[in-house]
Structures are given as C-alpha cells and as structure tokens.
Write a protein that holds these residues in place. Structure first.
Motif, PDB file in Angstrom:
ATOM      1  N   GLN A   1      75.336  39.694  58.414  1.00  0.00           N
ATOM      2  CA  GLN A   1      76.022  40.963  58.386  1.00  0.00           C
ATOM      3  C   GLN A   1      77.625  40.659  58.293  1.00  0.00           C
ATOM      4  O   GLN A   1      78.236  41.242  57.371  1.00  0.00           O
TER       5      GLN A   1
ATOM      6  N   GLU B   1      79.142  37.926  58.129  1.00  0.00           N
ATOM      7  CA  GLU B   1      79.517  36.899  56.962  1.00  0.00           C
ATOM      8  C   GLU B   1      79.716  37.673  55.739  1.00  0.00           C
ATOM      9  O   GLU B   1      80.521  37.422  54.670  1.00  0.00           O
ATOM     10  N   ALA B   2      78.626  38.643  55.324  1.00  0.00           N
ATOM     11  CA  ALA B   2      78.670  39.363  54.275  1.00  0.00           C
ATOM     12  C   ALA B   2      79.736  40.253  54.143  1.00  0.00           C
ATOM     13  O   ALA B   2      80.628  40.213  52.924  1.00  0.00           O
ATOM     14  N   ALA B   3      80.169  40.777  55.092  1.00  0.00           N
ATOM     15  CA  ALA B   3      81.335  41.707  55.216  1.00  0.00           C
ATOM     16  C   ALA B   3      82.766  40.953  54.787  1.00  0.00           C
ATOM     17  O   ALA B   3      83.303  41.414  54.188  1.00  0.00           O
ATOM     18  N   ARG B   4      82.624  39.469  55.601  1.00  0.00           N
ATOM     19  CA  ARG B   4      83.848  38.908  55.527  1.00  0.00           C
ATOM     20  C   ARG B   4      84.326  38.296  54.131  1.00  0.00           C
ATOM     21  O   ARG B   4      85.266  38.200  53.411  1.00  0.00           O
ATOM     22  N   SER B   5      82.729  38.022  53.400  1.00  0.00           N
ATOM     23  CA  SER B   5      82.743  37.252  52.045  1.00  0.00           C
ATOM     24  C   SER B   5      83.200  38.514  50.974  1.00  0.00           C
ATOM     25  O   SER B   5      83.865  38.011  50.059  1.00  0.00           O
ATOM     26  N   ILE B   6      83.260  39.826  51.162  1.00  0.00           N
ATOM     27  CA  ILE B   6      83.942  40.839  50.298  1.00  0.00           C
ATOM     28  C   ILE B   6      85.366  40.947  50.370  1.00  0.00           C
ATOM     29  O   ILE B   6      85.738  41.757  49.888  1.00  0.00           O
ATOM     30  N   GLY B   7      85.742  40.378  51.535  1.00  0.00           N
ATOM     31  CA  GLY B   7      87.282  40.380  51.815  1.00  0.00           C
ATOM     32  C   GLY B   7      87.711  41.099  52.940  1.00  0.00           C
ATOM     33  O   GLY B   7      88.948  41.460  53.173  1.00  0.00           O
ATOM     34  N   LEU B   8      86.538  41.825  53.588  1.00  0.00           N
ATOM     35  CA  LEU B   8      87.027  42.638  54.629  1.00  0.00           C
ATOM     36  C   LEU B   8      87.581  41.977  55.900  1.00  0.00           C
ATOM     37  O   LEU B   8      87.242  40.705  56.143  1.00  0.00           O
TER      38      LEU B   8
ATOM     39  N   VAL C   1      80.778  47.644  59.319  1.00  0.00           N
ATOM     40  CA  VAL C   1      79.757  46.922  59.247  1.00  0.00           C
ATOM     41  C   VAL C   1      78.866  46.614  60.628  1.00  0.00           C
ATOM     42  O   VAL C   1      77.768  47.063  60.670  1.00  0.00           O
TER      43      VAL C   1
END
Lengths: 216, 251
Positions: free
Chosen positions: A114, A116-123, A132
């Motif tokens: 979760q 990782e996905a948040a960081r991947s979209i640039g958060l 998240v």
C-alpha cells in the motif's frame, strides 16, 4: 449510599473536573502519540531514534514519577503553570508512548504494498501516511487504542492525587478523611463516576470499530 | 510528453550493483531504454528481474552505479524523488489498490494530490481511463468487490492517470487466475502499440513475442542476453537462455 446522595454536588463537580482532565489528555495524547508514531516509521534515522527514545522513556517510567517531574520538577526549572496544566501534561507525555505503539502496530498491519503504491504515484512520505496508510491503520488500531484510552481515563485519578484537587478521586478522599464518611460507599460512588465515563466510551469505541471496518 | 533530449535514452542504468546483505542481487547492470520502446525482462525466479524493475523508481535503493530517467539522475529521498516517481508508472504483481478507497478515488488520488488537478477534472479523466481499460462500470466499487483482472486494470488506469513517461510492470499477471490473464495483457498490448515506453517483468512469453521490441534475459543478478524477441526465442545465444527456454516452452 447516603454518603453519595448527601454530597452529590461534590461528586458532580469532581466528575466534571475528571472529565476535563480526561478530555484535554485525550486530545493531547492522541495528537502527540500519532506524531511520535510518524517519527518512528519515517525514513529519517534521527527521527526514528527520537521516537524510540521517547517511547522507551515514557513507557518505562511509572506515571507517578512522570507526574512528579512535571508538577515539582518543571517549576524548579522556571516553568510556572497550574497543577492542572502539569497534571494533564504528565498524563499526555506518559500516554503518548502507548498511543504511539498502538498506532505503530496498526501502521505495520497495513501491507507494505500500500505504501509502495502510494509512493509510486508520487505521494511524499507525509501524504502516503495521511491519505493511504493511516486511514487503514486506524481500523486495526481501534481495539488496542481503546484499551490505552480507557487506561488513561482511569490514570486521571492519579493526576487528581498530584495536587490538581477537586476531581473524583480527591472528592472521595476529602469525604472519607476530612468529613469522616465510611470508605466503602464513598469510593463505590467514585467508581460509579468513572464508570459513567468509561462505559459510554467503550460503547462508542465499539460503534467506531464497526463503522470503520472494511472489506479487504 | 516532453522530450527534453531526443537523442538520450529515456531510462539509463549504468554500472548498477545491489546487495541484499551478502547476496549480490544486481551485478554490473547496464541498460538503456529508448522512448516508446517496450522491454520485456525474463529469467528464472531469483534472477533479480523484479528487483531491477523496482530500482527504476527507487522502491529499491542501489549501492553502486547510476540510474537516470529522461536525463535526470534519480535523487536519494524527499521531494525530488516524489516528483520523479510521479513520472514513472508502476503496476505491481499484487495490484496494491488502496483498499479503503473506491476505484474512482484510487485513480484520482495522485492527479489531485500530486498534480494539483481539480477534483472534477481528475474524475472526468479517471472515468475516461477506466472506460479505456474496460472497468468504467466499476468506478464506485471498492477494490475488494472486483476480480483480480479488474483490479489490475484499475491499477493500470491509476498509473496512467499521472501521464507517466514510462510504465513499469512487475509481474502484472502472476497473481491472476488463468482466465483473467488475457484481459490484462490485452490492455498492455494496446498501451505498447500506442507508443508507451514500458519495462515489463513477466513470464508471459506470448506477450513478449507479440509486444516487445527487446527481450532482456537475466540470470543470477546479471543481464545475460538482450535481443529482439524473434532472435531470442528462435536462436538464443547463451546456454542459460537455451536451458531456460527449453524448460518453459515445452509445456
């Protein structure tokens, strides 16, 4: 139960003082505990160390000692405030360590994917946590956090003993020692006063728990 | 998409080394990916292909070497890294949709919070993308109500909503039931045809043959072979690639 009925005014004012200690401490320890938890899970080593130090200090020091330092130590250092302020401060410092660990256990229960996905979209770190991770963490955190909060409610009695005065516990003490009432009925009254706070709180936590539960 | 320096490769890894403790998981990796190129990374499990994919947006830090995207070196941590990650779409094996948000909110979160788009604008675009990947009707549901294939297509839409320069796919179909693999691969094939730059770690050899410009074969942390799909599948140069292909293509 004459002791209670004859002194109902004292009980009511004691109840209100306790309630006000509890509400200030609740807000303070939740905010501070979450900030310390954010430090502990942050990618910045000095913040992690600060968070770990905080928790180690306040979780391993008896509440009475923390309160003693606040109420009598801080004035020696030139901090002059009311006993009410020092009492709440001590309870907030002490409880924040437990809130931090409950929140951190919740954060750890959210799968790493979760974040990782948040960081991947640039958060950035704060945004990932806020949008998240924390909303999902709070769901698993309600039961353990509830226990911490209810323990804090009851610890407010210790704060009363540290010179705040006028709270439920001190009311009981005054009635038995100064006015000579029997101990048993007086303190049953005190216990009932605390139950008036903790039972609805427990019920409220149960409702929150059901409300925030989600399908995974 | 802005092309700052048309001659430069979009993604460039040079002399990349990474260790997990004692284990040397990436060894002297050099890899350049051009704009619009689709690179499929294959290899046995434990060969470092997923790790390679995850280093490109620094979900895995590297100990040696350099990675640059669009001529810009990957920063360490903090704001610059977040900004660069916004330009690199990532699709995970386990989807990783935000469990507490609806499908629509999953797709709009990045555009609203990172790109500062208005909510209305982000939602309009999100619905467009969800339609494009065939899950427009599921916009108001939460991820747990969707099938794996649908969830992965939402994840692709979520990445696309950021208008990325490059998309990374880390085994996007490995967690899917067989009948759902094709719906995801079809979306990916269309993306490749539309000119998206893609790095795809996968075991789907059919996709590699159909959509890849280049196949990179990894083993034991090294790039062993790099060739166009036709050459790689019919005349692999290395013994390791021959051995690997003989194991997976016989059944």
């Amino acid at each position: 139960m004459d002791a209670v009925t004859e002194n109902l005014d004292d009980y009511v004012s004691g109840f209100l003082t306790s309630l006000s200690i509890i509400l200030w401490s609740l807000v303070g320890s939740l905010v501070l505990g979450m900030l310390i938890a954010a430090c502990r899970v942050s990618p910045v080593p000095p913040l992690q160390r600060f968070g770990a130090f905080w928790v180690t200090t306040f979780r391993n020091t008896p509440l009475s000692v923390v309160l003693f330092f606040c109420a009598f130590g801080l004035p020696e250092l030139g901090v002059i405030r009311s006993f009410f302020f020092f009492g709440v401060l001590g309870l907030v410092l002490y409880t924040s360590a437990f809130v931090c660990e409950a929140v951190r256990s919740g954060i750890n229960s959210v799968s790493a994917g979760q974040a990782e996905a948040a960081r991947s979209i640039g958060l950035n770190f704060t945004q990932s946590l806020r949008f998240v991770v924390l909303p999902q963490a709070l769901r698993t955190v309600v039961p353990p956090l509830g226990s911490v909060i209810i323990a804090m409610f009851k610890n407010s009695a210790v704060v009363g003993a540290f010179g705040v005065g006028g709270d439920l516990w001190s009311t009981g003490l005054t009635l038995t020692s100064a006015r000579g009432y029997e101990t048993l009925p007086v303190f049953i009254g005190v216990a009932l006063g605390f139950l008036l706070i903790t039972l609805p709180a427990g019920a409220l936590l149960h409702v929150i728990e059901r409300k925030v539960a989600i399908a995974r | 998409m802005t092309s700052r320096s048309a001659g430069e490769p979009l993604v460039r890894l040079s002399g990349v080394n990474k260790w997990f403790g004692e284990l040397h998981v990436l060894q002297d990796i050099d890899l350049s990916i051009d704009r619009g190129e689709v690179v499929v990374v294959i290899g046995p499990s434990g060969s470092g292909k997923s790790t390679l994919c995850r280093t490109i947006n620094r979900l895995e830090p590297i100990q040696q070497g350099e990675i640059a995207i669009d001529g810009e070196r990957l920063p360490e941590e903090g704001k610059q890294l977040a900004r660069l990650r916004a330009d690199v779409g990532m699709v995970f094996q386990s989807f990783n949709l935000f469990a507490h948000k609806t499908v629509l909110e999953n797709v709009t979160l990045g555009p609203v919070k990172v790109r500062r788009q208005s909510k209305g604008e982000a939602e309009r675009r999100a619905r467009e993308l969800l339609d494009r990947v065939g899950v427009g009707a599921q916009a108001e549901k939460v991820p747990a109500q969707l099938s794996g294939g649908q969830q992965q297509r939402v994840a692709i839409a979520r990445a696309l909503a950021m208008d990325p320069k490059v998309m990374l796919f880390d085994e996007p179909t490995s967690a899917l039931d067989p009948e759902m693999i094709n719906e995801v691969l079809d979306v990916m094939t269309t993306l490749a045809r539309d000119g998206m730059t893609m790095v795809v770690v996968t075991h789907e050899m059919g996709f590699a043959r159909r959509a890849a410009n280049r196949v990179v074969f990894m083993d034991a942390g090294r790039i062993v072979e790099s060739a166009d799909p036709e050459t790689f599948f019919t005349r692999p140069a290395s013994d390791r690639a021959k051995d690997f292909l003989s194991k997976i293509l016989t059944h």
